[in-house]
Design a protein around this motif. Structure first.
Motif, PDB file in Angstrom:
ATOM      1  N   PHE A   1      47.339  41.905  32.957  1.00  0.00           N
ATOM      2  CA  PHE A   1      46.018  41.749  33.566  1.00  0.00           C
ATOM      3  C   PHE A   1      45.304  43.104  33.586  1.00  0.00           C
ATOM      4  N   THR A   2      46.041  44.160  33.951  1.00  0.00           N
ATOM      5  CA  THR A   2      45.480  45.513  33.970  1.00  0.00           C
ATOM      6  C   THR A   2      45.098  45.967  32.572  1.00  0.00           C
ATOM      7  N   LEU A   3      45.917  45.612  31.593  1.00  0.00           N
ATOM      8  CA  LEU A   3      45.604  45.954  30.206  1.00  0.00           C
ATOM      9  C   LEU A   3      44.297  45.289  29.778  1.00  0.00           C
ATOM     10  N   GLY A   4      44.067  44.063  30.239  1.00  0.00           N
ATOM     11  CA  GLY A   4      42.814  43.374  29.942  1.00  0.00           C
ATOM     12  C   GLY A   4      41.623  44.075  30.574  1.00  0.00           C
ATOM     13  N   ILE A   5      41.798  44.586  31.787  1.00  0.00           N
ATOM     14  CA  ILE A   5      40.733  45.338  32.464  1.00  0.00           C
ATOM     15  C   ILE A   5      40.426  46.623  31.704  1.00  0.00           C
ATOM     16  N   ILE A   6      41.467  47.306  31.253  1.00  0.00           N
ATOM     17  CA  ILE A   6      41.282  48.509  30.439  1.00  0.00           C
ATOM     18  C   ILE A   6      40.493  48.149  29.172  1.00  0.00           C
ATOM     19  N   GLY A   7      40.820  46.992  28.600  1.00  0.00           N
ATOM     20  CA  GLY A   7      40.107  46.519  27.416  1.00  0.00           C
ATOM     21  C   GLY A   7      38.626  46.368  27.671  1.00  0.00           C
ATOM     22  N   TYR A   8      38.263  45.909  28.861  1.00  0.00           N
ATOM     23  CA  TYR A   8      36.835  45.757  29.194  1.00  0.00           C
ATOM     24  C   TYR A   8      36.140  47.116  29.215  1.00  0.00           C
ATOM     25  N   PHE A   9      36.796  48.113  29.783  1.00  0.00           N
ATOM     26  CA  PHE A   9      36.199  49.448  29.821  1.00  0.00           C
ATOM     27  C   PHE A   9      36.055  50.031  28.414  1.00  0.00           C
ATOM     28  N   ILE A  10      37.004  49.716  27.531  1.00  0.00           N
ATOM     29  CA  ILE A  10      36.876  50.121  26.129  1.00  0.00           C
ATOM     30  C   ILE A  10      35.680  49.407  25.511  1.00  0.00           C
ATOM     31  N   TYR A  11      35.531  48.130  25.828  1.00  0.00           N
ATOM     32  CA  TYR A  11      34.432  47.302  25.317  1.00  0.00           C
ATOM     33  C   TYR A  11      33.064  47.861  25.724  1.00  0.00           C
ATOM     34  N   THR A  12      32.948  48.340  26.952  1.00  0.00           N
ATOM     35  CA  THR A  12      31.647  48.819  27.447  1.00  0.00           C
ATOM     36  C   THR A  12      31.375  50.289  27.121  1.00  0.00           C
ATOM     37  N   ASN A  13      32.428  51.061  26.854  1.00  0.00           N
ATOM     38  CA  ASN A  13      32.238  52.508  26.672  1.00  0.00           C
ATOM     39  C   ASN A  13      32.534  53.011  25.268  1.00  0.00           C
ATOM     40  N   ASN A  14      33.007  52.154  24.403  1.00  0.00           N
ATOM     41  CA  ASN A  14      33.367  52.589  23.049  1.00  0.00           C
ATOM     42  C   ASN A  14      32.814  51.602  22.022  1.00  0.00           C
ATOM     43  N   LYS A  15      31.514  51.595  21.877  1.00  0.00           N
ATOM     44  CA  LYS A  15      30.847  50.639  20.992  1.00  0.00           C
ATOM     45  C   LYS A  15      31.291  50.782  19.532  1.00  0.00           C
ATOM     46  N   LYS A  16      31.530  52.027  19.103  1.00  0.00           N
ATOM     47  CA  LYS A  16      31.938  52.250  17.711  1.00  0.00           C
ATOM     48  C   LYS A  16      33.304  51.622  17.432  1.00  0.00           C
ATOM     49  N   THR A  17      34.197  51.726  18.424  1.00  0.00           N
ATOM     50  CA  THR A  17      35.522  51.111  18.276  1.00  0.00           C
ATOM     51  C   THR A  17      35.398  49.605  18.113  1.00  0.00           C
TER      52      THR A  17
END
Length: 376
Positions: free
Chosen positions: A212-228
């Protein structure tokens, strides 16, 4: 309100069908033709639950993050917490309760009518109470009980209760780097394979919280790393991710390797772009996603009723042969989908609206409870 990510809804439906098939081909007091021998990925279908946990962490952030930030700025985090838990209870509890009641009534009815009907020792009054309060995966019992797939729903409820705390923790690391926290999650997922403990010792909670925490981290990657995200949603990367997951499911490779690919797969679909998203936007797949929660909780009921008829009425416990067993499997899946359509419309949707209406009455603001939930 944010638009729905159709691809992620559809993939939830596929995962629910995957885990349902996994349970249908497991022998319950009978020998089943080895369907999974011909389709090895079926043996890995239990990983659907891991996908659900990661996806849940991502979606909770996607849906609730803006409201969480606003309430935090207005110093109304308790209000957010209460409304969040109310919304999640309205979402998961009605169907859980309905399936639990049906499960128990079916068992009691057959126990009354059939002299040699066997009830599992794990399905007793104590575990029924745990299930009733949805805490049966919180380390109170060392095995799955009653409607057995619901253990993961219990574990998710625990994650929901910790949701603001996990958000704060991830937010703290975000100021520096998410990499250490992400590594902790990945290591904890890997550690699950060599730490020997069961549900009664917290295995379900451990499994759920880390993913669940890994999924939350994924959201922050989604919002802060558009190029990724742009790289991941490229057709080539989507194909490689999907092909890797499918091919690895044919092997005996460690589960953690496959689970590690779930997050980039989710991120690659997070904008509904790419060839895979186009496939997942097909209406039948989308509808499977809509009824996926019902599929997940009702397929065990279908299995139980079928098993009991097969054993106690037709008195057939041996294999009927591969072709017949495959036909039966198709019928079980079809029945599950039809039942899930019914429960989605008449239990999930209706009771969710009803409970949300009750929660909007602001009963918690009445004098008796006002002090307990006083705004900050």
């Amino acid at each position: 309100m944010k638009s729905e990510i159709v691809s992620l809804t559809s993939i939830r439906g596929i995962a629910a069908i995957w885990v349902a098939i996994f349970h249908f081909v497991i022998p319950f007091n009978r020998e089943v033709a080895c369907i999974s021998c011909h389709l090895p990925p079926l043996d890995k279908a239990y990983l659907s639950v891991d996908l659900f946990f990661i996806l849940s962490g991502f979606i909770m952030c996607y849906v609730y993050m803006d409201k969480y930030k606003q309430c935090k700025e207005d110093k109304r985090t308790r209000n957010f917490y209460i409304s969040f838990i109310q919304a999640r209870i309205a979402r998961i509890y009605p169907l859980h309760l309905a399936t639990l009641i049906f499960f128990s009534l079916w068992i009691l009815t057959l126990y009354t009518l059939i002299d040699n009907y066997k009830i599992s020792e794990r399905n007793n009054i104590e575990t029924y109470i745990y299930n009733l309060f949805l805490i049966h995966a919180w380390g109170v019992w060392n095995d799955v009980t009653w409607n057995y797939p619901s253990w993961s729903i219990s574990a998710e409820l625990f994650a929901y209760l910790l949701f603001p705390i996990i958000l704060s923790l991830v937010g703290f690391f975000l100021k520096n780097s998410l990499i250490p926290l992400a590594l902790v999650c990945v290591v904890s997922i890997e550690a699950r394979s060599w730490i020997d403990f069961d549900i009664g010792q917290g295995a379900a909670i451990y499994r759920c919280i880390s993913e669940f925490t890994l999924g939350i981290i994924g959201y922050f990657i989604y919002t802060n790393n558009k190029k990724t995200i742009e790289i991941l949603e490229n057709n080539i990367f989507q194909f490689l991710l999907l092909a890797s997951i499918i091919l690895l499911s044919f092997t005996s490779i460690r589960d953690s390797i496959i689970i590690a690919l779930f997050l980039p797969l989710i991120l690659s679909l997070s904008n509904d772009k790419g060839f895979l998203s186009k496939i997942l936007n097909i209406k039948p797949l989308y509808y499977l996603g809509l009824i996926s929660y019902s599929i997940y909780l009702t397929h065990a009921l279908v299995m139980m009723v079928y098993r009991d008829f097969r054993i106690y009425y037709f008195k057939t416990s041996g294999s009927l042969g591969f072709e017949v067993e495959v036909f039966i499997l198709i019928m079980l899946i079809s029945t599950t989908i039809f039942l899930s359509w019914f429960t989605y419309i008449y239990i999930e949707k209706k009771m969710r609206v009803y409970l949300n209406m009750i929660f909007k009455l602001d009963i918690i603001k009445r004098p008796l409870l006002a002090k307990l939930f006083k705004n900050e």
